[in-house]
Design a protein around this motif. Structure first.
Motif, PDB file in Angstrom:
ATOM      1  N   GLU A  13       0.813  -1.217   0.000  1.00  0.00           N
ATOM      2  CA  GLU A  13       0.000   0.000   0.000  1.00  0.00           C
ATOM      3  C   GLU A  13       0.848   1.268   0.000  1.00  0.00           C
ATOM      4  OE1 GLU A  13      -3.359   0.120  -0.249  1.00  0.00           O
ATOM      5  OE2 GLU A  13      -3.184  -2.042  -0.577  1.00  0.00           O
ATOM      6  N   HIS A  14       2.146   1.113   0.212  1.00  0.00           N
ATOM      7  CA  HIS A  14       3.026   2.285   0.312  1.00  0.00           C
ATOM      8  C   HIS A  14       3.565   2.677  -1.050  1.00  0.00           C
ATOM      9  CE1 HIS A  14       6.044   5.068   1.710  1.00  0.00           C
ATOM     10  NE2 HIS A  14       7.009   4.346   1.159  1.00  0.00           N
ATOM     11  N   ALA A  15       3.401   3.951  -1.403  1.00  0.00           N
ATOM     12  CA  ALA A  15       3.946   4.477  -2.659  1.00  0.00           C
ATOM     13  C   ALA A  15       5.267   5.158  -2.363  1.00  0.00           C
ATOM     14  CB  ALA A  15       2.971   5.456  -3.297  1.00  0.00           C
ATOM     15  N   ALA A  16       6.378   4.475  -2.712  1.00  0.00           N
ATOM     16  CA  ALA A  16       7.701   5.073  -2.518  1.00  0.00           C
ATOM     17  C   ALA A  16       7.929   6.198  -3.521  1.00  0.00           C
ATOM     18  CB  ALA A  16       8.780   4.007  -2.663  1.00  0.00           C
ATOM     19  N   VAL A  17       7.413   6.024  -4.733  1.00  0.00           N
ATOM     20  CA  VAL A  17       7.441   7.049  -5.776  1.00  0.00           C
ATOM     21  C   VAL A  17       6.038   7.119  -6.352  1.00  0.00           C
ATOM     22  CG1 VAL A  17       8.432   7.738  -7.989  1.00  0.00           C
ATOM     23  CG2 VAL A  17       9.869   6.599  -6.285  1.00  0.00           C
ATOM     24  N   ASP A  18       5.489   8.312  -6.441  1.00  0.00           N
ATOM     25  CA  ASP A  18       4.073   8.462  -6.751  1.00  0.00           C
ATOM     26  C   ASP A  18       3.857   9.411  -7.926  1.00  0.00           C
ATOM     27  OD1 ASP A  18       1.324   8.461  -6.675  1.00  0.00           O
ATOM     28  OD2 ASP A  18       1.143   9.275  -4.660  1.00  0.00           O
ATOM     29  N   ASP A  19       3.737   8.838  -9.136  1.00  0.00           N
ATOM     30  CA  ASP A  19       3.354   9.584 -10.328  1.00  0.00           C
ATOM     31  C   ASP A  19       4.311  10.743 -10.626  1.00  0.00           C
ATOM     32  OD1 ASP A  19       1.709  10.028 -12.539  1.00  0.00           O
ATOM     33  OD2 ASP A  19       0.467  11.488 -11.472  1.00  0.00           O
ATOM     34  N   LEU A  20       5.611  10.453 -10.621  1.00  0.00           N
ATOM     35  CA  LEU A  20       6.608  11.485 -10.892  1.00  0.00           C
ATOM     36  C   LEU A  20       6.738  11.725 -12.392  1.00  0.00           C
ATOM     37  CD1 LEU A  20       9.772  11.046  -8.626  1.00  0.00           C
ATOM     38  CD2 LEU A  20       8.100  12.880  -8.612  1.00  0.00           C
ATOM     39  N   THR A  21       6.658  12.982 -12.777  1.00  0.00           N
ATOM     40  CA  THR A  21       6.869  13.374 -14.165  1.00  0.00           C
ATOM     41  C   THR A  21       7.756  14.605 -14.197  1.00  0.00           C
ATOM     42  OG1 THR A  21       4.717  12.515 -14.893  1.00  0.00           O
ATOM     43  CG2 THR A  21       5.768  14.153 -16.294  1.00  0.00           C
ATOM     44  N   PHE A  22       8.922  14.476 -14.794  1.00  0.00           N
ATOM     45  CA  PHE A  22       9.790  15.630 -15.024  1.00  0.00           C
ATOM     46  C   PHE A  22      10.863  15.236 -16.027  1.00  0.00           C
ATOM     47  CE2 PHE A  22      11.693  13.639 -11.216  1.00  0.00           C
ATOM     48  CZ  PHE A  22      13.034  13.535 -11.571  1.00  0.00           C
ATOM     49  N   THR A  23      11.535  16.247 -16.572  1.00  0.00           N
ATOM     50  CA  THR A  23      12.587  16.047 -17.572  1.00  0.00           C
ATOM     51  C   THR A  23      13.874  16.680 -17.094  1.00  0.00           C
ATOM     52  OG1 THR A  23      10.989  16.015 -19.397  1.00  0.00           O
ATOM     53  CG2 THR A  23      13.273  16.497 -19.961  1.00  0.00           C
ATOM     54  N   VAL A  24      14.968  15.942 -17.220  1.00  0.00           N
ATOM     55  CA  VAL A  24      16.296  16.460 -16.902  1.00  0.00           C
ATOM     56  C   VAL A  24      16.966  16.785 -18.233  1.00  0.00           C
ATOM     57  CG1 VAL A  24      18.455  16.056 -15.682  1.00  0.00           C
ATOM     58  CG2 VAL A  24      16.347  14.949 -14.883  1.00  0.00           C
ATOM     59  N   ARG A  25      17.190  18.061 -18.484  1.00  0.00           N
ATOM     60  CA  ARG A  25      17.640  18.513 -19.798  1.00  0.00           C
ATOM     61  C   ARG A  25      19.161  18.583 -19.895  1.00  0.00           C
ATOM     62  NH1 ARG A  25      13.861  22.763 -18.854  1.00  0.00           N
ATOM     63  NH2 ARG A  25      15.565  24.262 -19.009  1.00  0.00           N
ATOM     64  N   PRO A  26      19.707  18.439 -21.094  1.00  0.00           N
ATOM     65  CA  PRO A  26      21.153  18.568 -21.286  1.00  0.00           C
ATOM     66  C   PRO A  26      21.617  20.001 -21.114  1.00  0.00           C
ATOM     67  CG  PRO A  26      20.032  18.272 -23.391  1.00  0.00           C
ATOM     68  CD  PRO A  26      18.995  18.075 -22.337  1.00  0.00           C
ATOM     69  N   GLY A  27      22.896  20.149 -20.797  1.00  0.00           N
ATOM     70  CA  GLY A  27      23.487  21.468 -20.667  1.00  0.00           C
ATOM     71  C   GLY A  27      23.284  22.108 -19.319  1.00  0.00           C
ATOM     72  N   LEU A  28      22.678  21.371 -18.372  1.00  0.00           N
ATOM     73  CA  LEU A  28      22.376  21.912 -17.049  1.00  0.00           C
ATOM     74  C   LEU A  28      22.733  20.897 -15.977  1.00  0.00           C
ATOM     75  CD1 LEU A  28      18.771  23.248 -17.771  1.00  0.00           C
ATOM     76  CD2 LEU A  28      20.850  24.621 -17.725  1.00  0.00           C
ATOM     77  N   VAL A  29      23.076  21.400 -14.795  1.00  0.00           N
ATOM     78  CA  VAL A  29      23.167  20.543 -13.612  1.00  0.00           C
ATOM     79  C   VAL A  29      21.823  20.629 -12.901  1.00  0.00           C
ATOM     80  CG1 VAL A  29      24.291  20.111 -11.399  1.00  0.00           C
ATOM     81  CG2 VAL A  29      25.638  20.924 -13.349  1.00  0.00           C
ATOM     82  N   THR A  30      21.136  19.507 -12.803  1.00  0.00           N
ATOM     83  CA  THR A  30      19.827  19.461 -12.134  1.00  0.00           C
ATOM     84  C   THR A  30      19.995  18.817 -10.771  1.00  0.00           C
ATOM     85  OG1 THR A  30      18.624  19.313 -14.228  1.00  0.00           O
ATOM     86  CG2 THR A  30      17.462  18.610 -12.239  1.00  0.00           C
ATOM     87  N   GLY A  31      19.685  19.561  -9.723  1.00  0.00           N
ATOM     88  CA  GLY A  31      19.732  19.037  -8.366  1.00  0.00           C
ATOM     89  C   GLY A  31      18.447  18.305  -8.039  1.00  0.00           C
ATOM     90  N   PHE A  32      18.583  17.125  -7.444  1.00  0.00           N
ATOM     91  CA  PHE A  32      17.439  16.283  -7.086  1.00  0.00           C
ATOM     92  C   PHE A  32      17.374  16.248  -5.561  1.00  0.00           C
ATOM     93  CE2 PHE A  32      15.490  11.778  -7.526  1.00  0.00           C
ATOM     94  CZ  PHE A  32      14.218  12.320  -7.604  1.00  0.00           C
ATOM     95  N   LEU A  33      16.413  16.970  -4.993  1.00  0.00           N
ATOM     96  CA  LEU A  33      16.368  17.200  -3.557  1.00  0.00           C
ATOM     97  C   LEU A  33      15.122  16.611  -2.928  1.00  0.00           C
ATOM     98  CD1 LEU A  33      17.425  20.969  -3.476  1.00  0.00           C
ATOM     99  CD2 LEU A  33      18.883  18.944  -3.590  1.00  0.00           C
ATOM    100  N   GLY A  34      15.254  16.263  -1.663  1.00  0.00           N
ATOM    101  CA  GLY A  34      14.131  15.760  -0.891  1.00  0.00           C
ATOM    102  C   GLY A  34      14.624  15.234   0.437  1.00  0.00           C
ATOM    103  N   PRO A  35      13.775  15.223   1.465  1.00  0.00           N
ATOM    104  CA  PRO A  35      14.199  14.675   2.756  1.00  0.00           C
ATOM    105  C   PRO A  35      14.390  13.165   2.678  1.00  0.00           C
ATOM    106  CG  PRO A  35      11.856  15.203   2.785  1.00  0.00           C
ATOM    107  CD  PRO A  35      12.393  15.717   1.483  1.00  0.00           C
ATOM    108  N   ASN A  36      14.934  12.586   3.740  1.00  0.00           N
ATOM    109  CA  ASN A  36      15.070  11.128   3.787  1.00  0.00           C
ATOM    110  C   ASN A  36      13.712  10.467   3.584  1.00  0.00           C
ATOM    111  OD1 ASN A  36      17.809  11.275   4.297  1.00  0.00           O
ATOM    112  ND2 ASN A  36      17.572  11.217   6.518  1.00  0.00           N
ATOM    113  N   GLY A  37      13.692   9.409   2.780  1.00  0.00           N
ATOM    114  CA  GLY A  37      12.433   8.705   2.535  1.00  0.00           C
ATOM    115  C   GLY A  37      11.570   9.352   1.475  1.00  0.00           C
ATOM    116  N   ALA A  38      12.113  10.359   0.760  1.00  0.00           N
ATOM    117  CA  ALA A  38      11.311  11.079  -0.244  1.00  0.00           C
ATOM    118  C   ALA A  38      11.148  10.302  -1.531  1.00  0.00           C
ATOM    119  CB  ALA A  38      11.937  12.437  -0.538  1.00  0.00           C
ATOM    120  N   GLY A  39      11.984   9.278  -1.743  1.00  0.00           N
ATOM    121  CA  GLY A  39      11.895   8.492  -2.977  1.00  0.00           C
ATOM    122  C   GLY A  39      12.988   8.780  -3.984  1.00  0.00           C
TER     123      GLY A  39
END
Length: 299
Positions: A13-39
């Motif tokens: 019943e636990h959703a570790a990742v829930d309907d994530l939609t995003f794009t990581v584009r070239p030419g950039l450093v994309t930071g992926f942030l979230g607290p512990n347990g965020a997925g």
């Protein structure tokens, strides 16, 4: 490019990742942030084909990871720098990875030199410090000279010189047009490294955008002048709000720094400081994730 479309991972019943939609584009450093347990780690594992999604998709350069014939030529990754046989030398560890992906042996020496481990190439990985292990993990990510890089806490264990080196390296990759996705809990470091941010909490997307979107609002203009009293009154007459700072500076809101400077010039006011302050990335992050912390300390 990395693309996530409705990516979901459930454990019962636990959703570790829930309907994530995003794009990581070239030419950039994309930071992926979230607290512990965020997925974050689960998301990265699904991008790399280590975990299968319950639904949705994750693609690298338009393909799922499992369809990449020689993955290290497309995406380099660092998830766990300690995942190295302790009795294997740094050189042999990288050599075996290279041989399984059709990478020439000469590239092994190149990346060892690039990450500063050339003199430790024949040392057993089990004797490496935490920082040296991180450098070896980064070397493995670079073996195939890939256009996409995915790094989980890459500066963990690095000393200040190493942190600066890693920051310069990541920004250099992006400047070459590569796609860089990096997770970190060091907000001050992300503020200096990332061009864009993706913030998640409890498996869901909380916010994404350019770094300025997280730190560029509600700017304070800081003014130091020997004419503080009279200039404060002049600023207020021009529609600004002025509050005294703890060290005698003026804290101005409702007027931009260029406008403050032009007013000072027009009034022949000597300025010793004219700068801006905004909310730190850490403050913005804490506000965004305050309801998404899995284990919070008592307040």
């Amino acid at each position: 490019m990395i693309q996530l479309n409705g990516l979901t991972k459930r454990y019962g019943e636990h959703a570790a990742v829930d309907d994530l939609t995003f794009t990581v584009r070239p030419g950039l450093v994309t930071g992926f942030l979230g607290p512990n347990g965020a997925g974050k780690s689960t998301t990265m594992r699904m991008i790399l084909g280590l975990d299968l999604p319950t639904s949705g998709s994750a693609t690298v350069m338009g393909r799922p990871y499992r369809e990449l014939r020689h993955p290290l030529h497309t995406i380099g990754s660092l998830l766990d720098a300690s995942a190295v046989h302790p009795n294997r030398s740094a050189y042999k560890h990288l050599l075996f990875l290279a041989q399984t992906n059709g990478i020439p042996d000469t590239r092994v020496r190149e990346v060892l030199d690039l990450v500063g481990l050339a003199d430790a190439a024949d040392r057993r990985a089990g004797r490496f410090s935490l920082g040296m292990g991180q450098r070896l993990g980064i070397a493995a990510a670079l073996l195939g000279d890939p256009p996409v890089l995915l790094l989980d806490e890459p500066v963990n264990g690095l000393d200040p010189e190493g942190v600066r080196w890693a920051r310069t390296l990541m920004r250099g990759w992006a400047a070459e047009g590569r796609t860089v996705l990096v997770s970190s809990h060091l907000m001050s470091e992300m503020a200096m490294t990332a061009d864009r941010l993706v913030v998640v909490g409890k498996g869901r997307l909380l916010a994404e955008g350019d770094i300025a979107d997280f730190t560029g609002s509600d700017q304070l203009v800081v003014v130091r002048t020997p004419d503080a009293g009279s200039f404060a009154r002049r600023l207020e007459l021009s529609g600004a709000r002025v509050d005294p700072g703890l060290s005698g500076e003026l804290l101005v809101t409702g007027m931009t720094a260029p406008d403050v400077g032009r007013l000072a010039a027009a009034e022949n006011v000597t300025l010793h400081e004219l700068s801006t302050r905004g909310p730190s990335l850490e403050e913005t992050f804490m506000e965004l994730t305050r309801d998404a912390v899995e284990y919070g300390a008592a307040r």
